[in-house]
Design a protein around this motif. Structure first.
Motif, PDB file in Angstrom:
ATOM      1  N   LYS A  41     103.352 -82.408  31.364  1.00  0.00           N
ATOM      2  CA  LYS A  41     102.041 -82.377  30.844  1.00  0.00           C
ATOM      3  C   LYS A  41     101.813 -83.511  29.681  1.00  0.00           C
ATOM      4  N   GLU A  42     102.645 -83.853  28.918  1.00  0.00           N
ATOM      5  CA  GLU A  42     102.208 -84.785  27.848  1.00  0.00           C
ATOM      6  C   GLU A  42     102.260 -86.316  28.442  1.00  0.00           C
ATOM      7  N   GLY A  43     103.141 -86.646  29.523  1.00  0.00           N
ATOM      8  CA  GLY A  43     103.237 -87.869  30.001  1.00  0.00           C
ATOM      9  C   GLY A  43     101.893 -88.076  30.758  1.00  0.00           C
ATOM     10  N   ALA A  44     101.182 -87.001  31.353  1.00  0.00           N
ATOM     11  CA  ALA A  44      99.983 -87.138  32.226  1.00  0.00           C
ATOM     12  C   ALA A  44      98.826 -87.425  31.290  1.00  0.00           C
ATOM     13  N   ALA A  45      98.845 -86.685  30.250  1.00  0.00           N
ATOM     14  CA  ALA A  45      97.646 -86.533  29.234  1.00  0.00           C
ATOM     15  C   ALA A  45      97.730 -87.948  28.444  1.00  0.00           C
ATOM     16  N   ALA A  46      98.808 -88.683  28.470  1.00  0.00           N
ATOM     17  CA  ALA A  46      99.035 -89.977  27.617  1.00  0.00           C
ATOM     18  C   ALA A  46      98.522 -91.017  28.542  1.00  0.00           C
ATOM     19  N   VAL A  47      98.359 -90.751  29.925  1.00  0.00           N
ATOM     20  CA  VAL A  47      97.752 -91.681  30.746  1.00  0.00           C
ATOM     21  C   VAL A  47      96.042 -91.326  31.006  1.00  0.00           C
ATOM     22  N   ASP A  48      96.064 -90.091  31.157  1.00  0.00           N
ATOM     23  CA  ASP A  48      94.703 -89.764  31.263  1.00  0.00           C
ATOM     24  C   ASP A  48      94.369 -88.016  31.047  1.00  0.00           C
ATOM     25  N   PRO A  49      94.042 -87.860  30.102  1.00  0.00           N
ATOM     26  CA  PRO A  49      93.848 -86.538  29.517  1.00  0.00           C
ATOM     27  C   PRO A  49      93.112 -85.721  30.430  1.00  0.00           C
TER      28      PRO A  49
END
Length: 79
Positions: A63-71
């Motif tokens: 979740k943190e990795g995905a949010a870093a690219v596109d919240p």
């Protein structure tokens, strides 16, 4: 066979399943970031298998990795 997959702790299993081995949250962070970069629907999936501490660590990292690219990317979860 036309869909690429990334597995957090396995070796390369086939032509479309690639494995990467590092710490739980770290590998999942990278997988979440890759998935967020690749999605065309702003939805990605997490298949945990069971509900335990290790799986939840993977989920948090993804979740943190995905949010870093596109919240705005939605992580759909199945455990």
């Amino acid at each position: 066979p036309d869909i690429p997959f990334i597995h957090a702790i396995a070796k390369n299993i086939g032509d479309n399943i690639h494995g990467y081995a590092v710490q739980e949250q770290e590998s999942a962070y990278v997988m979440g970031a890759f998935a967020a970069m690749m999605t065309q629907t702003k939805k990605i999936a997490f298949l945990g298998g069971v509900d335990n501490v290790d799986i939840n660590n993977y989920l948090s990292g993804m979740k943190e990795g995905a949010a870093a690219v596109d919240p705005s990317v939605e992580v759909q979860v199945s455990k």
